[in-house]
Structure formats: structure tokens, C-alpha cells
Design an enzyme around this catalytic site. Sequence first.
Site, PDB file in Angstrom:
ATOM      1  CB  CYS A   8      -0.904   0.022   1.230  1.00 14.47           C
ATOM      2  SG  CYS A   8      -1.959  -1.434   1.415  1.00 14.47           S
TER       3      CYS A   8
ATOM      4  N   GLY B 233      -1.560   1.404  -4.803  1.00 16.74           N
ATOM      5  CA  GLY B 233      -2.841   0.841  -4.400  1.00 16.74           C
ATOM      6  C   GLY B 233      -3.983   1.567  -5.062  1.00 16.74           C
TER       7      GLY B 233
ATOM      8  CG  ASN C 151       3.167  -0.562   2.614  1.00 19.49           C
ATOM      9  OD1 ASN C 151       2.565  -1.476   2.055  1.00 19.49           O
ATOM     10  ND2 ASN C 151       4.347  -0.139   2.206  1.00 19.49           N
ATOM     11  N   GLY C 152       2.002  -3.211   4.578  1.00 15.73           N
ATOM     12  CA  GLY C 152       2.668  -4.470   4.894  1.00 15.73           C
ATOM     13  C   GLY C 152       1.658  -5.549   5.208  1.00 15.73           C
TER      14      GLY C 152
ATOM     15  CE1 TYR D 157       4.031  -4.080 -12.255  1.00 16.27           C
ATOM     16  CE2 TYR D 157       3.318  -4.156  -9.965  1.00 16.27           C
ATOM     17  CZ  TYR D 157       3.011  -4.005 -11.312  1.00 16.27           C
ATOM     18  OH  TYR D 157       1.725  -3.778 -11.704  1.00 16.27           O
TER      19      TYR D 157
ATOM     20  CB  SER E 125       7.557  -1.302 -14.189  1.00 17.68           C
ATOM     21  OG  SER E 125       6.740  -2.369 -14.609  1.00 17.68           O
TER      22      SER E 125
ATOM     23  CG  ASP F 176       6.337  -7.812 -18.286  1.00 19.03           C
ATOM     24  OD1 ASP F 176       6.445  -6.668 -17.797  1.00 19.03           O
ATOM     25  OD2 ASP F 176       5.259  -8.434 -18.301  1.00 19.03           O
ATOM     26  CG  ASP F 177       7.495  -5.687 -14.368  1.00 22.19           C
ATOM     27  OD1 ASP F 177       7.023  -6.668 -13.783  1.00 22.19           O
ATOM     28  OD2 ASP F 177       6.795  -4.787 -14.867  1.00 22.19           O
TER      29      ASP F 177
END
Length: 513
Positions: free
Chosen positions: A2, A28, A102-103, A259, A305, A367-368
Site C-alpha cells: 500500500c 494501491g 503498509n505491509g 515493480y 516498469s 517484462d519486469d
Amino acid sequence: MCGIVGAVGNSPVNQLLYDALLLLQHRGQDAAGIATMNGSSFSMHKANGMVRDVFRTRNMRSLPGNAGIGQVRYPTAGSASSEEEAQPFYVNAPFGIILAHNGNLTNAPALRDEMFYRDRRHINTNSDTEVLLNVLADELQRATNSIALDAGAAFAAVSEVHKRLKGSYAVVSLISGYGLLAFRDPFGIRPLCIGRLDTAQGPEWMVASESVTLEGLGFKFVRDVAPGEAIFIGVDGQFQSKLCAENARLNPCIFEYVYLARPDSCIDGVTVYDVRLLMGNYLAEKIARETDVSQIDVVMPIPDSSRPAAMQVAKLLGVPYREGFFKNRYVGRTFIMPGQAMRKKSVRQKLNAMRLEFKDKNVLIVDDSIVRGTTSYEIVQMARDAGAKKVIFASAAPPVRFPNVYGIDMPTRSELVAYGRTHDEITKLIGADELIYQDVEDLKKAVRDINPAIANFDASCFDGQYITGDITESYLDALEASRNTPKSLADRQQAEGSDLARSQLHLHLASQE
């Protein structure tokens, strides 16, 4: 994963927090919320949706005060469809506390039971953030039983919180009438940084998930919050900090560099853009070893990305770089969309392949990362539909073979395309002619080349090493059982969509055999 922000200013911070959340929107897109403190009173508005849709003029006017916090949510625990689980969360005792996180807590179920049976606290949602808030409230209560709250008492409470929590957490919180308390877990898995803006009225402070938030709003980046550190910013603007955890050591989530973070952010002394360039360097070396470069006509990134890595791959291989995929910027990031069916459907809405760049060419797509494989499969098919003769798919990250339990939505092994499959099986499953993955050690070197002081990482989704030491096979089994038991109609529909997408991919694999 987040995005969180906290601010203490000399004037109303509602617009500042709104602008900060816009700069964190990539972290997010499920829900957004802002809470402000005016004296000892809190005001809050939160709802499901993007920042621009959640907040209207009337909502902003109802958020007075010179201190506040905000969050953009990406669901990893609880229900993606529940508006009640949008953050921040509030508890009225002691003092009154509002918190955003966040987590992901890996011991949230045990803590929830502990809250009920020992501390007599009620947890009303399935969110681990509400659990974290109540643990903090309980420890603040103990730390201030006979004294008033000050920074020392707040730091003592955080020290006890660290002893009780397991998992990843970067936290911003407001304590009514006192100020902002922020802290980071002892492993430093999720990012958190500090910014300062000097004004005629005195310093203003901001704490945020990424440095781009600070810089985009005119704040000077001061430093990252250290693992296990807590900071306390009083309503008077006084800044204090303390290391509150024993044996704290930095183990940042390496997927942030791959990413999650914006390329113009700097996390733990490492510029994300520079890491992605170096990822391209190491990937180019592996491509040169494993395939005939002379047969590659063009190198193309999947925007956005993977663009830095793809540019380096093209440069080092001496192959033309082309932009063959064009992005609809009004569709969200597919990796962080809840539900496999929605994720699969959005790929073709999000990307369009320009036939001129593909027709009769051998294309190297960069791609990432490859997580579930459905997006990669759709991309390969788009390239073939646009006329590509041969499609080589390169991932700037290693194979994602293990669940991530620290706040990224890849928690079940059955959802990961690389889990339990050989390299050839993965190649067939995504429909490519060839597949090249980055090596784990090369990915780690790309970060260490910029900051050699980072000795270790949370790279659990790649190497299966869970740094918190509490993740067992039985834990992963229980997590998968929980995830595969939808609790609502919306969750059931998402699960049915996931099953359908997986069935289509299995049929594709079978047709290749």
C-alpha cells in the site's frame, strides 16, 4: 503493498495529503482514505476507489487540521470488496489513535485472539491493520499508565509492539492532541522515508512510502526511516527519533525495485531507475549466453516498469529498440487488480500492439516479471496476432516460485506459473518460443552495485527464504486454505474467474504437448 503518508504542518494539510496520495496511487487502487487532526479532534473520510473518485470538495472541506495521515490500499489481508477495511483505522483509547499501515502481519490470527482473551479488545474486521492498531493502543496504555504521553513513552510502546508483531509493517499514526508517530519493522521490509520543508512559520514534516512523494510536493528528502526505528513529531513540529528494536537489520523487499516503486523514487539509498537499468545489463548478458542474438530483430518493453531494463538490453545486444505496445493510462496496474478474471480481461484493455512494429519480425519482449502467467500469455498472443514470426520473452526478474506473505498479492502457490513447473513447461504455458529469466543473484547484485551496504533482502518470492523466521509449510497451507474459501459473493466471483483463467491456461499447455 500500500502507500502511506503522514504530515505535520503549519497550515491545513488536507490538500497536501490528497496530492501525496495521488503520487502514491501506483501502490494501491482499491481504496483511499485521509484522516486529519484539529486540536484533539479527528476527522476522516475513506472509501473504495481511486483517490480522485473518493474525495470531492465537500469531503476535503470536512478534513480540517494541521496534521494528518493518508493511505491508498492494495488488499492483501481481509476482503478486497469490503469498504469497512479501507484505512485509516480509529480506536478511542488511550487518547484516541488513528493509524494506517503498509505491509502484512504474519501472526495476525494469534494477535487477534490475544486481543480478545487477554486485552479484552474487540476487532471488528478481518484487516491486520486493525489488529496492529489495537496492539499499539494496548502498549501505549501500558506505557502511560502513570505518566503523560511524551516521545519517550511512545518509543517504549513501539519497542513492545516490535516484540509482539511478526511480518512487515511501515506505520503512520496520529495520537490525539500530541502528534504523529511513525515506525518501520525491524527488518525494514516495507519502505518509509522522511521529508522536511522549512517555512517562515517553522519546519513542516512528511513521512511517506516513497521519496517521490516528498520531492513532488517540495519537501527535501532527509533520510529513510531505519529498520526498527520510530519517529515522533509533536504538534509543535518538534522531531524526535529512536531505534526501538533489538537486532534490527535492513532486509528491504527486492520486489519494490523490480515493480512496486516508481522509478523516480529512492529507497534505502538506491534509486529505483538505476536498479532497473542494471537489471537490464545483467539480463542482456544472460540473453547473449542463451539465445542467438543475430536472430532478434527488435527489443520491446511492456510499459512502463520494464522500459529501463529493455533499453539496456537493446543497447548491450546491439538490437533496435522499439515501442510496440501502447498503454491505455486509464486502466489500473493489472498485477494489483483483485481477481484473476478482472486482471486477465484488463490486459487487452490496457495494452495495444502496433502491427507495423511486429509484422514478420522476431521480437524480444522484456517484462519486469512473470507472476501468474496470464498477463504474459495474453501479451505473447497479442504479438503473434500483430504478425510476429517469433516471440522471445525475457523477464527482468527471476521466476516467482514462492508465495509472498509480506504484503504482495501472490500468496498461493497454485497461482504462480513457475511453481512446480520446469522452464520448458512455463515457456509453453505462456506461449513463447523462448523464455529467459533473470538470475536471483544477478538481481541482488543490481541493487548492491548501487548500495553495497545492503547485505540481505526479502527475496522470498524468488528464493523461498522467509526472513522473519516464522513461515512454515503448515502456515502456507493454512493461508492457501483461507484464501481458497471465499467469504462473500464478490470473493466467490473472483475465485470463479481465477479458476476459469487457470483452466484456459492448462488447456493451452495441453494443446502444446
